[in-house]
Design an enzyme around this catalytic site. Sequence first.
Site, short mmCIF file in Angstrom:
data_model
loop_
_atom_site.label_atom_id
_atom_site.label_comp_id
_atom_site.label_asym_id
_atom_site.label_seq_id
_atom_site.Cartn_x
_atom_site.Cartn_y
_atom_site.Cartn_z
N GLU A 1 -5.65 35.21 -55.06
CA GLU A 1 -5.78 34.03 -55.76
C GLU A 1 -7.64 33.36 -55.09
OE1 GLU A 1 -4.74 30.44 -53.18
OE2 GLU A 1 -2.94 31.98 -52.52
N ARG B 1 -12.73 25.07 -54.81
CA ARG B 1 -14.01 24.45 -53.83
C ARG B 1 -14.16 24.72 -53.00
NH1 ARG B 1 -8.33 25.55 -52.21
NH2 ARG B 1 -8.12 26.08 -50.01
N LYS C 1 -1.55 29.67 -59.56
CA LYS C 1 -1.67 31.13 -59.15
C LYS C 1 -1.19 32.88 -59.82
CE LYS C 1 -4.29 29.20 -56.64
NZ LYS C 1 -5.17 28.49 -56.33
N LYS D 1 -4.76 28.33 -41.33
CA LYS D 1 -6.53 29.33 -40.73
C LYS D 1 -6.45 28.23 -39.44
CE LYS D 1 -7.53 30.55 -44.93
NZ LYS D 1 -8.69 30.57 -45.91
N ASN E 1 -10.82 30.16 -54.97
CA ASN E 1 -10.05 28.61 -54.50
C ASN E 1 -11.44 27.55 -54.83
OD1 ASN E 1 -7.42 29.37 -52.73
ND2 ASN E 1 -9.16 29.58 -51.06
N HIS F 1 -6.88 38.83 -43.58
CA HIS F 1 -7.58 37.99 -45.14
C HIS F 1 -9.43 38.43 -44.87
CE1 HIS F 1 -7.06 33.94 -46.93
NE2 HIS F 1 -8.49 34.47 -46.87
N ARG G 1 -10.83 25.93 -35.91
CA ARG G 1 -10.83 24.85 -36.27
C ARG G 1 -10.08 24.23 -34.84
NH1 ARG G 1 -7.85 25.06 -42.21
NH2 ARG G 1 -9.50 26.45 -42.68
C1 MV4 Z 1 -0.39 37.64 -48.79
C2 MV4 Z 1 0.28 38.49 -46.95
C3 MV4 Z 1 0.84 39.53 -46.83
N1 MV4 Z 1 1.05 40.28 -48.35
N2 MV4 Z 1 0.20 38.19 -49.53
C4 MV4 Z 1 -1.57 33.57 -46.45
C5 MV4 Z 1 -1.94 32.51 -46.93
C6 MV4 Z 1 -2.52 32.50 -47.99
N3 MV4 Z 1 -3.77 32.70 -49.60
C7 MV4 Z 1 -1.94 33.95 -48.63
N4 MV4 Z 1 -1.29 34.57 -47.41
C8 MV4 Z 1 -1.20 35.98 -47.33
N5 MV4 Z 1 -0.68 36.52 -48.59
C9 MV4 Z 1 0.83 39.32 -49.34
N6 MV4 Z 1 1.42 39.61 -50.60
C10 MV4 Z 1 -0.55 37.84 -46.40
C11 MV4 Z 1 -0.93 36.42 -46.11
C12 MV4 Z 1 -1.85 36.05 -44.40
C13 MV4 Z 1 -1.06 36.08 -43.32
C14 MV4 Z 1 0.64 36.13 -43.68
C15 MV4 Z 1 1.89 36.08 -42.04
C16 MV4 Z 1 0.40 35.57 -41.61
C17 MV4 Z 1 -0.49 35.44 -40.98
C18 MV4 Z 1 -1.41 35.67 -42.09
C19 MV4 Z 1 -2.70 35.40 -42.64
C20 MV4 Z 1 -3.66 35.24 -43.32
C21 MV4 Z 1 -2.94 35.59 -44.84
#
Ligand code: MV4
Length: 463
Positions: A288, A292, A116, A237, A290, A208, A338
């Site tokens: 990132e 898949r 990543k 999620k 995914n 997100h 879910r």
């Molecule tokens: C983050 C972020 C904020 N800033 N990265 C969560 C899953 C993963 N694939 C990436 N995620 C996040 N990365 C930065 N630099 C916020 C999330 C995030 C999240 C964080 C806390 C609580 C709920 C969240 C829901 C979706 C994504």
Amino acid sequence: MIRRMLIANRGEIALRVTRACRELGIEVVAPYSTADAGSAVVRLADAAVCIGPSRPSDSYLNIPNIIEAALRTGADAVHPGYGFLSEDPDFAEICADAGLVFVGPRPSVMAQLGDKALARGLMSRAGLPLLAGTTGAVNTVEEARTVADAVGYPVIVKAAAGGGGRGMTVVDDPRELAPRYLSTRSTAQAVFGDGTVYIERYLPHARHVEIQVLCDEHGAGVHLGERDCSVQRRHQKLIEEAPSSRLTPRLRAAMGEAAVHAAGAVGYTGAGTFEFLLDSDDNFYFMEVNARIQVEHPVTEMTTGIDLVQEQIRIASGLPLAVTQDTVTISGAAIECRINAEDPQRGFAPTPGIVETYRPPGGPWTRVDADCCAGHRVTPYYDSLLAKVVVWAPDRPQALARMQRALAEFEISGPGLSTTVDLHRAILADPVFRAGAHSTAFLDHLLTSRPPSAAVTRPSAAA
Ligand code: MV4
């Protein structure tokens, strides 16, 4: 052409892939662990092979046993589902060496995206905007400090071998940087066998938003719009929806085109997801890829009418995409909840046990993807997903109403078993969520602000 597919997975996704294969006239081979001998895919398959005991490392991660099952049953292709070996480039390579078509991107592409930290650099060069941070590993505490000071606090330390939210730590205060950096490293080393970490600026109130792409082996690519997955707890999620209540058609097109362009730039093939964060000024930042099929793919199927698993298989067969960008239409709104065998009142601890009562919802535009029935045993060996409830409606308010109706119908219980159904009912009733005004901070806020007397109480301090 693919004639016989081995499905290197279990549970609801093995069943989902079986259905796609059947509709394409492809036979199915089901490798299974001893715990899954009674599963739906084992019943429905043309051939089923026990590949080992319950522990994933002995069965669903046991590459020699899976390859042997494929060769012994005359399979000519492998669908890895999600999790397990789905993003393991070595597995994809071993399949190819054994003469099996792997349903997924090329091993070299998967390997590049699997790191990543490197993927950030790759995608930046392919034109995607990034949050401030590193485009490679952060190897020392001194380096971490220099980067964090330049980026500004809060920052997030993420495992390069992680993804899907595993192995990440937010740092609000410079005094916490060194210990958090070091602990994230050692956790990553222990969990992934790779202690490499990178650093990004942390956005505390973002959305997100992930873009679904399909790319064939002839250079064509399309996007199927986005899924909003802002409702997560500890990066698991809970709810996904399409479209995002935050995207305009213009922003959707910009994000979609950026993702398709970037996919093309790295030679991506198959179905893939580009994860972004969206800030309150409509800036989007790549996180990132995914490589898949994802758990939440049904919401995109509901809004586009495209069977994503069938498309994966067609692409792996070498067929050109049947759709072009101007024939993709996104209509209405879809939501997925879910349902996990977890206890939200005890820090979402998994609750293994037996499902005694199982009455899933039904009715118009209501889809339940599950491998569950009365008598089903929830074991501690696998993830706690029991069922995905997915609904579609002409717009978001009607989709919310339909999901509330579906959840009200759902009866699932058993001795010792707790589920996330009540939590979903609480989220669906929340005015902030209903207004589409939530962010990634929403669920933690809901869980800590609700009075203990309510249907959902705060997680225990131990959580
Ligand atoms: C983050 C972020 C904020 N800033 N990265 C969560 C899953 C993963 N694939 C990436 N995620 C996040 N990365 C930065 N630099 C916020 C999330 C995030 C999240 C964080 C806390 C609580 C709920 C969240 C829901 C979706 C994504």
